[in-house]
Scaffold this active site. Structure first.
Site, PDB file in Angstrom:
ATOM      1  N   HIS A 197       0.710  -1.056  -0.053  1.00 39.58           N
ATOM      2  CA  HIS A 197      -0.067   0.054  -0.170  1.00 39.58           C
ATOM      3  C   HIS A 197       0.962   1.140  -0.024  1.00 39.58           C
ATOM      4  O   HIS A 197       1.869   1.055   0.293  1.00 39.58           O
ATOM      5  CB  HIS A 197      -1.168  -0.018   1.156  1.00 39.58           C
ATOM      6  CG  HIS A 197      -0.159  -0.019   2.454  1.00 39.58           C
ATOM      7  ND1 HIS A 197       0.168   1.118   3.139  1.00 39.58           N
ATOM      8  CD2 HIS A 197       0.030  -0.696   3.532  1.00 39.58           C
ATOM      9  CE1 HIS A 197       0.899   1.094   4.125  1.00 39.58           C
ATOM     10  NE2 HIS A 197       0.832  -0.438   4.524  1.00 39.58           N
ATOM     11  N   SER A 271       1.654   4.298  -4.834  1.00 38.29           N
ATOM     12  CA  SER A 271       2.301   5.585  -4.392  1.00 38.29           C
ATOM     13  C   SER A 271       3.526   5.324  -3.743  1.00 38.29           C
ATOM     14  O   SER A 271       4.621   4.744  -4.484  1.00 38.29           O
ATOM     15  CB  SER A 271       1.346   6.244  -3.461  1.00 38.29           C
ATOM     16  OG  SER A 271       1.772   7.422  -3.180  1.00 38.29           O
ATOM     17  N   ASP A 418      -5.266  12.834 -10.774  1.00 36.17           N
ATOM     18  CA  ASP A 418      -4.391  12.766  -9.711  1.00 36.17           C
ATOM     19  C   ASP A 418      -3.826  14.249  -9.312  1.00 36.17           C
ATOM     20  O   ASP A 418      -2.690  14.690 -10.079  1.00 36.17           O
ATOM     21  CB  ASP A 418      -3.272  11.631  -9.762  1.00 36.17           C
ATOM     22  CG  ASP A 418      -2.554  11.399  -8.605  1.00 36.17           C
ATOM     23  OD1 ASP A 418      -2.651  12.108  -7.741  1.00 36.17           O
ATOM     24  OD2 ASP A 418      -2.163  10.101  -8.399  1.00 36.17           O
ATOM     25  N   HIS A 446      -5.841   9.998  -7.023  1.00 39.73           N
ATOM     26  CA  HIS A 446      -4.879   9.165  -6.168  1.00 39.73           C
ATOM     27  C   HIS A 446      -5.523   8.027  -5.625  1.00 39.73           C
ATOM     28  O   HIS A 446      -4.907   7.004  -5.636  1.00 39.73           O
ATOM     29  CB  HIS A 446      -4.136  10.108  -5.230  1.00 39.73           C
ATOM     30  CG  HIS A 446      -2.709   9.492  -5.084  1.00 39.73           C
ATOM     31  ND1 HIS A 446      -1.958   9.453  -5.871  1.00 39.73           N
ATOM     32  CD2 HIS A 446      -2.375   8.916  -3.790  1.00 39.73           C
ATOM     33  CE1 HIS A 446      -0.709   8.785  -5.107  1.00 39.73           C
ATOM     34  NE2 HIS A 446      -1.107   8.524  -3.918  1.00 39.73           N
TER      35      HIS A 446
END
EC number: 3.1.1.-
Length: 471
Positions: A197, A271, A418, A446
């Protein structure tokens, strides 16, 4: 420059000037509260080493005979090259510049300047050295970085609920929390997929969106492994960690790769997780079957520019709009305001979840709140600086290595709207790794690049894995 851009910067100047003042005041507020609640004034990144109390547990390391900032000891190992200089040199705030000006005037009027060869030192700096020498601290020079040993217990401003502190009562306190979805009927998985994540998130970002939406075929052939990174979700949140790239990688290797004896695996990362995914690909080039990167924070750093500082100013531009950009700026530039946000929101995340369910009549799933709020300020602040900003100088070499030495499929997904990580970052990755494919998803940001389109994204991932099998 358009009117909107000019207005954004103008308003931002005044807003961030006020935030400078607020962070300055909060610095002394927290020092006072820490002293009364923890019996110790722990130094922050806006304090100087002389302000740190001399204790037997502390180690202060000099830099070329001078003194730099005090940071925390990285558990049992100290790796100075992993510490981003943005932690202690984020650029002087308005109040800092004014205070330095006042000190320099006083210094010139009352004490003069101390000349040493071609070096001019302020008397303020000279007095600091006197104070340190009087404190009888044990000094040691190690790679020009200052460290300080600290406690592992959660701080008073952190959340102490059973969810956030579950790692303290776990039998394996040195391993990350891992959510695994195995093929049914004890069938042996053909392949493994590791999900990593992003910043202020958790494994729930994957387990609540993608895991239920994979096809029966995928569920019967793949073992899905989603991990809570160090400092997030139900994973350990050590207060004596600097949350460096090395620490994150070692914990993933120990808790996932070694524990499940993974010889080959696919990686899906979002990310911040993209940086860790690339680092894993460099360390385990023969094990990676495919790399799927969502909104990778890769910025091409101009020559002659300090990489970490450049990335920080790209990610956290001091602007008030859009809101996500403003939030990133506050968390990046202001240590004490960030801690206040943690005190107000993170410490009360259970109440926020309850109110959210109450207002939505329990129709809204709150797994995103778990990711946004179940961490500590210490962990998120250090991860932001040491991983996202501090890796600015490393990603070029990582991508070169993936291009030349990692024989795997590379797919990149990015939301067309984003506002935190621009789409140009994904195209920059492709310029370094030409075989990478870039998929820009219109009208997605995002978060909604996954949330809200999880069924479509699950199908896209399965196609990537199937293509890898056929090649």
């Amino acid at each position: 420059m358009g009117i909107a851009r000019w207005l954004n910067r103008t308003v931002g100047f005044f807003v961030f000037a006020l935030l400078d003042i607020a962070d300055f005041l909060l610095c002394y507020t927290y020092k006072t509260l820490d002293y009364f609640l923890e019996s110790e004034r722990k130094p922050c990144y806006c304090s100087s080493p002389p302000e740190a109390k001399a204790k037997t547990e502390k180690i202060i390391v000099s830099e070329r005979g001078g003194y730099s900032k005090v940071v925390s000891l990285t558990r049992s190992k100290i790796h100075f090259d992993e510490i981003s200089d943005t932690l202690y040199s984020r650029g002087p705030s308005l109040l800092t510049r004014l205070s330095k000006l006042v000190r320099s005037v006083k210094c010139f009027n009352y004490k003069g300047l101390i000349m040493r060869g071609n070096v001019v030192e302020s008397c303020d700096h000279h007095e600091s050295k006197k104070k340190i020498s009087k404190g009888k601290k044990r000094l040691m020079t190690l790679n020009s970085t200052v460290i300080e040993k600290s406690s592992t217990a959660p701080r008073w401003s952190d959340c102490h609920c059973s969810f956030c502190t579950s790692w303290l009562t776990s039998t394996n306190r040195d391993s990350l929390f891992v959510k695994v979805q195995q093929p049914k009927d004890n069938k042996k998985a053909r392949d493994n997929v590791v999900f990593i994540h992003g910043f202020v998130s958790s494994s729930a970002f994957w387990t609540e969106t993608l895991f239920p939406n994979f096809s029966d075929s995928a569920k019967s052939n793949y073992r899905f492994i989603a991990v809570d990174l160090l400092g997030y979700g139900r994973s350990p949140k050590p207060n004596d960690s600097l949350y460096t790239l090395r620490e994150h990688l070692e914990m993933i290797e120990k808790s996932v790769i070694s524990k499940f004896k993974l010889k080959t695996f696919h990686i899906v990362a979002h990310s911040l997780g993209c940086i860790l995914a690339l680092a894993l690909a460099v360390k385990h080039p023969g094990a990676i079957k495919s790399l799927t990167l969502l909104a990778p924070p890769y910025y091409k750093v101009p020559k002659g520019v300090q990489p970490a500082q450049y990335v920080m100013r790209e990610v956290a531009r001091k602007e008030v709009w859009p809101p996500m950009q403003f939030g990133a700026s506050v968390l990046s530039w202001y240590e004490h305001l960030g801690r206040t946000i943690g005190l107000v929101l993170i410490k009360n995340h259970q109440l926020i979840e309850f109110v959210t369910r109450l207002l939505t009549l329990n129709r809204m799933r709150t797994y995103l709140i778990e990711g946004f709020l179940c961490h500590t300020h210490n962990g998120s602040f250090h991860t932001l600086h040491n991983i996202i900003f501090g890796s600015g100088a490393k990603l070029d070499s990582y991508l070169d290595h993936v291009r030349d030495h990692v024989d795997c499929d590379v797919a990149i997904f990015h939301g067309g709207k984003d506002e935190l990580i621009p789409v140009e970052c994904s195209y920059s990755v492709k310029s370094k790794v030409p075989r990478a494919t870039v998929h820009v998803i219109p009208d997605k940001d995002h978060i909604t690049i996954v949330v809200g389109r999880q069924k479509d994204f699950a199908r896209e991932l399965e196609l990537i894995w199937q293509r890898t099998k056929s090649t």
